[in-house]
Design a protein around this motif. Structure first.
Motif, PDB file in Angstrom:
ATOM      1  N   THR A  98       0.895  -0.879   0.317  1.00  0.00           N
ATOM      2  CA  THR A  98      -0.247   0.151  -0.137  1.00  0.00           C
ATOM      3  C   THR A  98       0.904   1.180   0.000  1.00  0.00           C
ATOM      4  OG1 THR A  98      -0.174   0.127   2.556  1.00  0.00           O
ATOM      5  CG2 THR A  98      -1.806  -1.135   0.974  1.00  0.00           C
ATOM      6  N   ASP A  99       1.904   1.430   0.524  1.00  0.00           N
ATOM      7  CA  ASP A  99       2.960   2.075   0.604  1.00  0.00           C
ATOM      8  C   ASP A  99       3.514   2.359  -0.919  1.00  0.00           C
ATOM      9  OD1 ASP A  99       4.747   0.720   0.850  1.00  0.00           O
ATOM     10  OD2 ASP A  99       5.694   1.048   2.138  1.00  0.00           O
ATOM     11  N   GLY A 100       3.415   1.619  -1.882  1.00  0.00           N
ATOM     12  CA  GLY A 100       4.073   2.186  -3.476  1.00  0.00           C
ATOM     13  C   GLY A 100       5.327   0.685  -3.611  1.00  0.00           C
ATOM     14  N   THR A 101       5.638   0.203  -2.620  1.00  0.00           N
ATOM     15  CA  THR A 101       6.396  -0.478  -2.347  1.00  0.00           C
ATOM     16  C   THR A 101       6.571  -1.818  -3.489  1.00  0.00           C
ATOM     17  OG1 THR A 101       7.777   0.160  -0.298  1.00  0.00           O
ATOM     18  CG2 THR A 101       8.467  -1.699  -0.559  1.00  0.00           C
ATOM     19  N   GLY A 102       7.246  -2.023  -4.491  1.00  0.00           N
ATOM     20  CA  GLY A 102       6.828  -3.409  -4.582  1.00  0.00           C
ATOM     21  C   GLY A 102       7.351  -4.897  -4.086  1.00  0.00           C
ATOM     22  N   VAL A 103       6.959  -5.347  -4.454  1.00  0.00           N
ATOM     23  CA  VAL A 103       7.387  -6.793  -3.846  1.00  0.00           C
ATOM     24  C   VAL A 103       7.685  -8.074  -4.715  1.00  0.00           C
ATOM     25  CG1 VAL A 103       5.875  -8.997  -3.140  1.00  0.00           C
ATOM     26  CG2 VAL A 103       4.563  -7.029  -2.446  1.00  0.00           C
ATOM     27  N   PRO A 104       8.805  -8.540  -5.111  1.00  0.00           N
ATOM     28  CA  PRO A 104       9.519  -9.549  -5.405  1.00  0.00           C
ATOM     29  C   PRO A 104       8.804 -10.452  -5.496  1.00  0.00           C
ATOM     30  CG  PRO A 104      11.119  -8.557  -4.561  1.00  0.00           C
ATOM     31  CD  PRO A 104       9.700  -8.112  -4.040  1.00  0.00           C
ATOM     32  N   ASN A 128       9.621  -9.030 -10.917  1.00  0.00           N
ATOM     33  CA  ASN A 128      11.181  -8.706 -10.816  1.00  0.00           C
ATOM     34  C   ASN A 128      11.189  -8.352  -9.502  1.00  0.00           C
ATOM     35  OD1 ASN A 128      10.801  -6.217 -11.549  1.00  0.00           O
ATOM     36  ND2 ASN A 128      10.842  -6.109 -13.318  1.00  0.00           N
ATOM     37  N   GLN A 129      12.209  -7.541  -9.315  1.00  0.00           N
ATOM     38  CA  GLN A 129      12.899  -6.293  -7.939  1.00  0.00           C
ATOM     39  C   GLN A 129      12.085  -4.994  -7.746  1.00  0.00           C
ATOM     40  OE1 GLN A 129      14.883  -7.097  -6.090  1.00  0.00           O
ATOM     41  NE2 GLN A 129      15.802  -9.042  -6.286  1.00  0.00           N
ATOM     42  N   THR A 130      11.146  -4.951  -9.015  1.00  0.00           N
ATOM     43  CA  THR A 130      10.110  -3.647  -8.341  1.00  0.00           C
ATOM     44  C   THR A 130       9.103  -3.933  -8.645  1.00  0.00           C
ATOM     45  OG1 THR A 130      10.651  -3.128 -11.166  1.00  0.00           O
ATOM     46  CG2 THR A 130      12.146  -2.303  -9.986  1.00  0.00           C
ATOM     47  N   GLY A 131       9.104  -5.450  -8.451  1.00  0.00           N
ATOM     48  CA  GLY A 131       7.462  -5.664  -8.370  1.00  0.00           C
ATOM     49  C   GLY A 131       6.388  -6.224  -9.536  1.00  0.00           C
ATOM     50  N   ASP A 132       7.177  -6.285 -10.809  1.00  0.00           N
ATOM     51  CA  ASP A 132       6.508  -5.973 -12.126  1.00  0.00           C
ATOM     52  C   ASP A 132       6.537  -7.215 -12.410  1.00  0.00           C
ATOM     53  OD1 ASP A 132       5.691  -3.360 -11.678  1.00  0.00           O
ATOM     54  OD2 ASP A 132       7.308  -3.237 -12.843  1.00  0.00           O
ATOM     55  N   THR A 165      -2.819  -3.124 -11.549  1.00  0.00           N
ATOM     56  CA  THR A 165      -1.839  -3.101 -10.468  1.00  0.00           C
ATOM     57  C   THR A 165      -2.262  -3.987  -9.327  1.00  0.00           C
ATOM     58  OG1 THR A 165      -0.897  -1.385 -10.785  1.00  0.00           O
ATOM     59  CG2 THR A 165      -1.012  -1.605  -8.444  1.00  0.00           C
ATOM     60  N   ILE A 166      -1.340  -5.358  -8.531  1.00  0.00           N
ATOM     61  CA  ILE A 166      -2.459  -5.011  -7.627  1.00  0.00           C
ATOM     62  C   ILE A 166      -1.539  -5.226  -5.426  1.00  0.00           C
ATOM     63  CG2 ILE A 166      -2.337  -8.304  -6.285  1.00  0.00           C
ATOM     64  CD1 ILE A 166      -2.316  -8.686  -9.520  1.00  0.00           C
ATOM     65  N   LEU A 167      -2.481  -4.345  -5.047  1.00  0.00           N
ATOM     66  CA  LEU A 167      -1.798  -4.171  -3.990  1.00  0.00           C
ATOM     67  C   LEU A 167      -2.289  -5.016  -3.090  1.00  0.00           C
ATOM     68  CD1 LEU A 167      -3.664  -0.405  -3.779  1.00  0.00           C
ATOM     69  CD2 LEU A 167      -1.329  -1.594  -4.532  1.00  0.00           C
ATOM     70  N   VAL A 168      -1.072  -5.820  -1.951  1.00  0.00           N
ATOM     71  CA  VAL A 168      -1.108  -6.716  -1.153  1.00  0.00           C
ATOM     72  C   VAL A 168      -0.712  -6.161   0.159  1.00  0.00           C
ATOM     73  CG1 VAL A 168       0.203  -8.468  -2.688  1.00  0.00           C
ATOM     74  CG2 VAL A 168       1.672  -6.841  -1.044  1.00  0.00           C
ATOM     75  N   ASP A 169      -1.042  -6.755   1.767  1.00  0.00           N
ATOM     76  CA  ASP A 169      -0.922  -5.975   2.658  1.00  0.00           C
ATOM     77  C   ASP A 169       0.680  -6.115   2.780  1.00  0.00           C
ATOM     78  OD1 ASP A 169      -3.504  -6.771   2.903  1.00  0.00           O
ATOM     79  OD2 ASP A 169      -2.769  -8.491   4.026  1.00  0.00           O
ATOM     80  N   VAL A 183      10.719  -8.219   1.405  1.00  0.00           N
ATOM     81  CA  VAL A 183      10.588  -7.059  -0.009  1.00  0.00           C
ATOM     82  C   VAL A 183      11.684  -6.552  -0.341  1.00  0.00           C
ATOM     83  CG1 VAL A 183       9.819  -5.698  -1.128  1.00  0.00           C
ATOM     84  CG2 VAL A 183       8.614  -6.865   0.044  1.00  0.00           C
ATOM     85  N   GLY A 184      12.568  -6.758  -0.953  1.00  0.00           N
ATOM     86  CA  GLY A 184      13.787  -7.026  -1.512  1.00  0.00           C
ATOM     87  C   GLY A 184      14.142  -4.850  -1.745  1.00  0.00           C
ATOM     88  N   SER A 185      15.199  -3.951  -1.749  1.00  0.00           N
ATOM     89  CA  SER A 185      15.238  -3.241  -1.684  1.00  0.00           C
ATOM     90  C   SER A 185      15.048  -2.503  -3.295  1.00  0.00           C
ATOM     91  CB  SER A 185      16.668  -2.737  -1.523  1.00  0.00           C
ATOM     92  OG  SER A 185      17.750  -3.319  -2.147  1.00  0.00           O
ATOM     93  N   ALA A 186      14.431  -1.693  -3.469  1.00  0.00           N
ATOM     94  CA  ALA A 186      14.617  -0.766  -5.044  1.00  0.00           C
ATOM     95  C   ALA A 186      16.326  -0.837  -5.116  1.00  0.00           C
ATOM     96  CB  ALA A 186      14.632   0.949  -5.304  1.00  0.00           C
TER      97      ALA A 186
END
Length: 718
Positions: free
Chosen positions: A402-408, A463-467, A520-524, A611-614
C-alpha cells in the motif's frame, strides 16, 4: 497604388561577386563588403533578394534606411511598400578574428508600372462544339483546355436542363430535354490573367435507341502454357465489349485479355454497356478447355505483405489432386526466389516453412500457406503479414504494497481471454482448396499466415521492482490491447492474480482486470529492506560501502536477519580486501556491505520474508579522473598552463593530456594542437592580447578521454 493581390511574386536575385574566405588571423584583420548596385524597379516586382558578401566570408545583415518606401524581412528580402527611393544598408559586425566592416549603402528607385495588367500573361480557352446528345446517355465529361495549361472550370447556364457535377467538376449531367449551355472559364493565377469565358450549347434529345448484337465466336481449346490470349468479340454497332470470367477457378480476364490459370473448363461472357444511340445487347458466352502443361525452370518469388523478399525459408509444394509434389524442399534465396526445374502449370499449393523472427527481443514463429496459379508469366506469392506490421509489447502486472513498495518474487497468473487472442495473429484470404471433408475443390486463390509466440506463458514471477510481464502480439489495425475485434465482438478481458508468502502464510490476491495492458495488485504491508546508497559514478575498483536497513510492517528494525547484496550483472565487483556481500542486521536493523566495482551495475539487497530494496546503479568510470590544480600564467599573446595529475587513472595509464580554450562567453571549445604528451604543462600560443580566455584540461588513456578539469581564466599580455 499597390499592385493587385494576384500579381506574380517576381523574385529578383541580386548576386554579388564572391570572394574567397581568408585564413584565420588576429582580430585586427579588416574585412570589406561587396554590395553591387541595384537597378530601378517597378512597384509590381513587390520584392527582391539581396546577396552582399564579406571578404571574410562572414554573414552580412541588411537594414532599410527608408522604411516607408521599402523594408527588409526574413534577413535578406526587400519588400516594396510605396513609390520612391529605397536605400539599403549592408553591414557586418566582425567576430573574434575580424573587425567590423565598413557599411555599404545602395539606393534604387521604385517607380509605377504604366500597365499593371500587362504584367500578366494572356491565355485562351479552347472549348470545342458539343454535338446533340440523347438523354439516354445521362452524362458525359467536358474537355476544354487553357493555352496556359491551367485547370478549366465549368458552369451550367441552363440549370433546369443540365448541370455540372459538383464532385468532379467536369461532368455535365442531363436533367431534361432541351438546350443545354455550358460556360468554360479560367480565373488566372499569379502569372496569368483570367481567360475570356467560352460558351457551348447543344440539344438534349428525347429517349431514342437502336438494337445491336454481340459477335463472339467459339474459342478453340488452349494449352495452359499459352498463359493468355486476346479475346476477339465485337458489336454490330461497333460499341465497346466488356468481358468477364464465369469460372474464376480456371481463368480470369483483364480488359480484353483472357488469363489461363488452371486446367479445366473456362467460360467467358461478352457484354456491352448502354451507349447512345444503342441499347444494351444480350450477353454471349463461350466455353473452351484449358489443357494441362509442364513448366521448365520456373522461378517463383515469395514476398511478404510489404513486398519485401521472404529469404531463407524452406518451401514445399503440391498440386491439388496430389499427383505432383516437390520431391525435396527448397530454400528461398536473398531475393525470396526458388527456381524449380519442373512444375505443372496451374494452381499449386505452397507451404512456406515456419521460421523464427525477433521482434522487440521476443522470438516469433511465422508460417504461411498459399494456393496460387503458376504459369508462364512472372509468379509472385504475396504473404498476408509483414514483419513491419507486427510488433510485440508486454502486459505488465505490478504487485506492490500500500505504500507503493514493489513485491519481488510474487507469482502472477493470467486468466480470461485466450492464448490465441494474446499470442497468435492469424490471417486468411479466399476459400480453402478443400471442403469440410478434406476433398479437393477448385476455389481460386487462397492464403493463410500465422505469427505466434511459441511459449506463451500465463504465469510469471515479479522482478525486483515488483513487475511481472507477459508478451502480447500487436499489429496494424488491432484494437485495444493488440487484440482484433470483428463484427462488434471483442474477446473477453484478462485478469491477473498474485500469490506470495508472508512469513509462514501463503496469500492469494483477488483478481484484477488488466486495462490497456497494465494492472496493479495491492497486497498487505510486508517487512522491507531499504538500500541507502544512491546511484553514482565511481572509480574503477574503488571500495564502496553500502548500507541497508530492514524494518518490519510497523516500521521497527528487524535484527538478526541475513541480507544479501547482489548486482544486475555478473562479475560486477573485483575481489578486494574486506569485500562483503552477505551481512546480518544489528539491533538497529542495519547491515553494511563492501564491494569494489569494476563493471557498471545496479545493486540491490534482499532477504528471507522481506521485500527487497530498490536498486542503486553504480556506474564505473574507466577513464581518468580530472586533472587537478590548473594554473594559468599570462605571456605575450600566449599563456603557460601547469596542472597536477588526476587522482585516478582507472582502467589504464594516462597517455596524453588534451588542452582546450575559448574566449570567455563563447560556446565552442577549441583544442590546442600540441601533439601527444604526458607532460603536465603546455603553452597556448596565437592568442589575442588583452582578451579573457577560458582553459580546461582532460587526461586521455586507452579507455578514452576522462573528466575535464575545472575551468580557469587567463588573459595574454600585450
Amino acid at each position: 497604388m499597390l499592385a493587385k493581390a494576384r500579381l506574380a511574386l517576381i523574385t529578383l536575385l541580386l548576386v554579388a561577386g564572391h570572394a574567397a574566405a581568408p585564413e584565420a588571423v588576429r582580430a585586427s584583420t579588416t574585412q570589406e563588403i561587396t554590395f553591387e548596385a541595384i537597378p530601378d524597379l517597378p512597384l509590381v516586382v513587390f520584392s527582391i533578394e539581396l546577396e552582399a558578401v564579406s571578404s571574410a566570408g562572414l554573414p552580412v545583415s541588411y537594414d532599410s534606411e527608408t522604411p516607408f518606401v521599402c523594408d527588409v524581412v526574413d534577413g535578406n528580402t526587400v519588400v516594396f511598400r510605396d513609390l520612391g527611393t529605397c536605400t539599403i544598408r549592408a553591414s557586418q559586425e566582425g567576430d573574434e578574428t575580424y573587425s567590423p566592416a565598413e557599411p555599404v549603402l545602395q539606393s534604387f528607385l521604385i517607380y509605377p508600372y504604366e500597365d499593371e495588367e500587362a504584367a500578366f500573361g494572356v491565355h485562351e480557352i479552347t472549348f470545342n462544339e458539343i454535338p446533340d446528345q440523347s438523354i439516354l446517355l445521362f452524362q458525359f465529361e467536358l474537355a476544354a483546355v487553357s493555352s496556359a495549361g491551367l485547370p478549366v472550370s465549368y458552369g451550367s447556364e441552363t440549370p433546369l436542363v443540365c448541370e455540372v457535377d459538383e464532385v468532379d467538376g467536369n461532368t455535365v449531367v442531363f436533367l431534361d430535354v432541351g438546350t443545354c449551355t455550358i460556360r468554360a472559364s479560367q480565373e488566372g493565377d499569379e502569372t496569368y490573367s483570367p481567360a475570356e469565358p467560352v460558351l457551348q450549347s447543344f440539344l438534349i434529345l428525347a429517349n431514342e435507341g437502336l438494337s445491336h448484337e454481340i459477335l463472339f465466336e467459339a474459342i478453340p481449346n488452349k494449352s495452359i502454357l499459352l498463359g493468355s490470349f486476346t479475346l476477339q468479340g465485337s458489336s454490330s454497332a461497333g460499341v465497346t465489349i466488356v468481358y468477364q470470367s464465369m469460372t474464376l477457378e480456371t481463368c480470369d480476364v483483364e480488359g480484353d485479355v483472357a488469363l489461363l490459370l488452371h486446367a479445366g473448363t473456362c467460360t467467358i461472357e461478352a457484354s456491352s454497356d448502354v451507349y447512345y444511340p444503342f441499347f444494351s445487347a444480350s450477353p454471349v458466352s463461350q466455353s473452351f478447355s484449358i489443357l494441362p502443361g509442364m513448366l521448365a525452370n520456373k522461378t517463383v518469388t515469395f514476398v511478404d505483405a510489404a513486398g519485401l523478399p521472404i529469404a531463407g525459408r524452406t518451401v514445399s509444394w503440391q498440386t491439388l489432386d496430389g499427383r505432383y509434389r516437390s520431391a525435396t524442399s527448397a530454400t528461398t534465396n536473398t531475393a525470396g526466389q526458388i527456381t524449380y526445374r519442373r512444375m505443372p502449370a496451374g494452381y499449386v499449393y505452397f507451404s512456406v516453412g515456419g521460421d523464427y523472427v525477433s521482434l522487440n527481443g521476443q522470438l516469433i514463429w511465422t508460417s504461411e500457406n498459399h494456393y496460387v496459379p503458376v504459369g508462364v508469366a512472372t509468379t509472385r506469392v504475396v504473404g498476408l503479414l509483414s514483419k513491419s506490421a507486427i510488433g510485440v509489447s508486454n502486459m505488465v502486472v505490478r504487485v506492490q504494497m500500500t505504500d507503493g513498495t514493489g513485491v519481488p518474487g510474487a507469482s502472477v497468473s493470467i486468466t480470461g481471454g485466450s492464448d490465441a487472442e494474446r499470442c497468435v495473429v492469424f490471417r486468411e484470404e479466399g476459400s480453402p482448396p478443400w471442403d469440410q471433408n478434406g476433398s479437393p475443390q477448385l476455389s481460386g486463390s487462397w492464403s493463410q499466415a500465422w505469427f505466434a509466440i511459441p511459449e506463451c506463458t500465463n504465469a510469471a514471477f515479479t522482478n525486483q521492482t515488483g513487475d511481472a510481464t507477459f508478451p502480447l502480439i500487436t499489429f496494424e489495425g488491432a484494437d485495444e490491447g493488440g487484440i482484433e475485434c470483428s463484427d462488434g465482438f471483442c474477446p473477453n478481458p484478462y485478469y491477473a492474480t498474485a500469490q506470495y508468502t508472508e512469513d509462514d502464510m501463503f496469500v492469494i490476491s483477488e483478481a484484477i482486470e488488466i486495462v490497456n495492458g497494465e494492472a496493479t495488485i495491492l497486497v498487505d504491508q510486508m517487512p522491507v529492506v531499504d538500500l541507502l546508497a544512491q546511484s553514482a559514478i565511481v572509480n574503477l575498483g574503488t571500495p564502496q560501502l553500502l548500507t541497508a536497513f530492514a524494518r518490519d510492517i510497523d516500521g521497527s528494525p528487524i535484527a538478526g536477519s541475513t541480507l544479501t547484496l547482489s548486482a544486475s550483472v555478473s562479475g560486477a565487483s573485483a575481489a578486494c580486501s574486506g569485500r562483503k556481500t552477505t551481512a546480518t542486521t544489528n539491533s538497529s536493523g542495519r547491515a553494511t556491505f563492501k564491494v569494489c566495482p569494476v563493471k557498471s551495475a545496479t545493486w540491490s539487497v534482499d532477504g528471507p520474508s522481506v521485500v527487497g530494496s530498490a536498486g542503486a546503479k553504480l556506474t564505473v568510470q574507466r577513464t581518468p579522473t580530472a586533472p587537478r590544480t590548473l594554473v594559468v600564467t599570462p605571456k605575450t599573446r600566449s599563456v603557460s598552463l601547469a596542472w597536477v595529475t588526476p587522482v585516478k587513472a582507472n582502467a589504464s595509464a594516462v597517455t596524453d593530456y588534451i588542452v582546450q580554450y575559448r574566449r570567455r562567453g563563447a560556446t565552442t571549445w577549441l583544442t590546442f594542437r600540441d601533439g601527444t604528451s604526458t607532460a603536465r604543462k603546455a603553452t597556448v600560443t596565437g592568442l589575442t592580447s588583452g582578451v579573457v580566455y577560458e582553459f580546461r584540461i582532460a587526461a586521455r588513456s586507452k579507455a578514452g578521454t576522462g573528466t575535464w578539469s575545472s575551468v580557469v581564466l587567463g588573459t595574454p599580455r600585450k
